[in-house]
Design a protein around this motif. Structure first.
Motif, short mmCIF file in Angstrom:
data_model
loop_
_atom_site.label_atom_id
_atom_site.label_comp_id
_atom_site.label_asym_id
_atom_site.label_seq_id
_atom_site.Cartn_x
_atom_site.Cartn_y
_atom_site.Cartn_z
N ALA A 28 0.82 -1.00 -0.11
CA ALA A 28 0.09 0.24 0.08
C ALA A 28 0.92 1.23 0.21
CB ALA A 28 -1.02 -0.60 1.22
N ASP A 29 2.30 1.42 0.70
CA ASP A 29 2.66 2.75 0.48
C ASP A 29 3.69 2.87 -0.56
OD1 ASP A 29 4.43 0.55 1.04
OD2 ASP A 29 6.05 1.29 3.01
N GLY A 30 3.61 1.81 -1.99
CA GLY A 30 4.20 2.13 -3.13
C GLY A 30 5.32 1.12 -2.91
N SER A 31 6.20 0.47 -1.52
CA SER A 31 7.26 -0.19 -1.96
C SER A 31 6.92 -1.64 -2.16
CB SER A 31 7.80 -0.90 -0.78
OG SER A 31 6.80 -1.19 0.47
N TRP A 32 8.05 -2.45 -2.78
CA TRP A 32 7.69 -4.03 -3.07
C TRP A 32 8.24 -5.14 -2.74
CZ3 TRP A 32 5.15 -4.48 -7.83
CH2 TRP A 32 4.56 -3.40 -8.51
N LEU A 33 7.51 -5.86 -2.14
CA LEU A 33 8.16 -7.32 -1.67
C LEU A 33 8.76 -8.06 -2.77
CD1 LEU A 33 8.29 -8.14 1.20
CD2 LEU A 33 6.53 -9.49 0.94
N ILE A 34 9.79 -8.20 -2.66
CA ILE A 34 10.17 -9.08 -4.08
C ILE A 34 10.90 -10.97 -3.31
CG2 ILE A 34 12.07 -9.05 -5.71
CD1 ILE A 34 11.56 -5.92 -5.40
N ALA A 35 10.79 -11.42 -4.37
CA ALA A 35 11.08 -12.63 -3.87
C ALA A 35 12.73 -13.04 -4.83
CB ALA A 35 10.77 -14.00 -5.07
N GLY A 36 13.44 -13.10 -3.82
CA GLY A 36 14.48 -13.18 -3.54
C GLY A 36 15.35 -13.79 -5.50
N TRP A 37 14.74 -15.26 -6.05
CA TRP A 37 15.00 -15.78 -7.15
C TRP A 37 14.39 -14.61 -7.92
CZ3 TRP A 37 10.26 -16.86 -9.26
CH2 TRP A 37 9.04 -16.43 -8.17
#
Length: 427
Positions: free
Chosen positions: A347-356
């Motif tokens: 929601a805050d514009g950040s991204w949760l990214i998988a390491g792979w």
């Protein structure tokens, strides 16, 4: 009013030259070739002009220069005098009438030259450059032949000046992937192609730049069968495996003897007959981890089994690559194959990214510009490259306006990364 008609005709002719110049220069040669092959009238002439820009531009410049000279003579000597006479008869002094007459004529002619002789024709040319080029090319080719001596002189002089400054007149630029992506994005915006099609085109373009390491299933995630196990264990592994093709090793993971196709073992497994796995092992192509994904695809197309074994320069087994891995790189991972999404925007514009997650896909998602030559293929590899060591949970690094934080480790493997744009954080 003959002088006025001549001035209008010269302005219109200037418009034709301006129209021709922008249309031929803006026309795509690939489309002109297609139109020429389809025997579109004027396409072959337009293609000839486009392939010889020096001669064509010299022709256009000669025409525009002559028209400018003639327009000045007609408007100044004829129309200016006529208007001055009219103003004198209206009661103005001769000197004032001459000044106003010449000034008004020059202003009107300049205005018409800019609008009718330049802007309108160029806007028309930009609407359909290939079609306009086909329309005007035959006439422009005739003008070029008629003015051949002057055209040759101007073209040769231009080339000589370029040689003096150490440059070439031919354009050194070619169509780049960035231009193709921009064109595809424009087509998506215009509704010509769907968003899914644009993403797949981008995936295809990435294949040639992505090493096979970036698309393979790494060794740590490969399920294999060891010939050293007893028959009961092998049967259980085959029956429980979700994969249709499995590598077969002989004791050592670096000693891969081939692959087995599980579907061909259904009969022996169902009948309960003795299973000699060695008889069902097929040779699989072995590819180095330095080749790109496109070359790996070619090897897979020629292989008798839909799997290639990837080895490094020391002969160690690195992983496997299959047609599904190539499809994944083009169309994205399927939910049945990926336990988690590659990237999720919060929601805050950040991204949760998988390491792979492949680093080039992450770069497209975040708008990052990566170096062309890199030794890593995943988002985790980017973090390790930036820190020059295996990170700990909570460590951060800043790259190209983004802050990357390692939020989860799976052993020594970077599992989750939080990417936050620095500019947004500052606000």
């Amino acid at each position: 009013m003959l002088e006025l008609a001549i001035a209008v005709a010269l302005i219109a002719l200037n418009g034709v030259f301006a129209l021709s110049e922008l249309a031929v220069v803006s026309a795509r040669k690939s489309r002109l070739r297609s139109m020429a092959e389809a025997r579109r009238s004027g396409a072959a002439a337009a293609l000839t002009l486009a392939e010889e820009p020096g001669r064509f531009l010299s022709t256009v410049q000669i025409g525009i220069t002559l028209i400018g000279i003639l327009s000045g003579v007609v408007s100044g000597a004829a129309l200016g005098d006529r208007l001055a006479d009219i103003l004198t008869e209206a009661g103005l002094t001769r000197s004032l009438a001459d000044t106003l007459g010449y000034g008004l004529v020059i202003a009107v002619i300049t205005y018409l030259s800019v609008i009718v002789g330049e802007l309108v024709p160029k806007h028309l040319a930009l609407r359909d450059p290939e079609g306009v080029a086909c329309l005007v090319a035959p006439g422009m080719r005739l003008v070029s032949r008629a003015a051949m001596p002057a055209v040759w002189l101007l073209d040769a002089s231009t080339r000589a000046v370029f040689r003096l400054i150490g440059q070439e007149t031919e354009s050194a630029s070619a169509v780049t992937q960035e231009e193709i992506r921009a064109l595809v994005a424009e087509a998506e915006t215009a509704g010509v192609i769907e968003t899914g099609e644009r993403k797949m085109i981008a995936g295809v373009l990435r294949l040639g730049d992505r090493a096979v390491r970036g698309v393979m299933t790494p060794r740590t995630e490969v399920h294999w069968i060891d010939l050293g196990r007893d028959e009961a264990e092998i049967r259980a592994l085959l029956l429980d495996s979700p994969h249709s093709v499995l590598p077969v090793i002989d004791g050592n993971p670096d000693d891969v003897v081939g692959v087995v196709q599980v579907r061909r073992l259904i009969g022996p497994l169902a009948s309960g007959a003795p299973l000699d796995l060695r008889q069902h092992v097929h040779a699989a192509p072995v590819v180095p981890d330095t080749i790109d994904a496109l070359e790996a695809l070619e090897r897979l197309q020629a292989a008798p089994v839909p799997m290639a074994l990837v080895h490094d320069e020391y002969g160690h087994f690195d992983g496997v690559v299959t047609p599904a891995d190539i499809l994944d790189a083009i169309a994205g991972a399927f939910h049945s194959e990926a336990a988690e999404p590659e990237a999720v925007q919060r929601a805050d514009g950040s991204w949760l990214i998988a390491g792979w997650m492949p680093v080039d896909e992450m770069a497209d998602q975040l708008g990052l510009r990566l170096e062309a030559s890199r030794a890593y293929e995943t988002a985790a590899g980017l973090i390790i490259h930036a820190l020059q060591r295996i990170p700990e949970t909570g460590e951060t690094c800043e790259i190209a306006g983004w802050r990357f934080e390692v939020v989860d480790l799976d052993g020594r493997r970077v599992d989750k990364i939080l990417a936050t744009r620095l500019a947004e954080e500052a606000v």
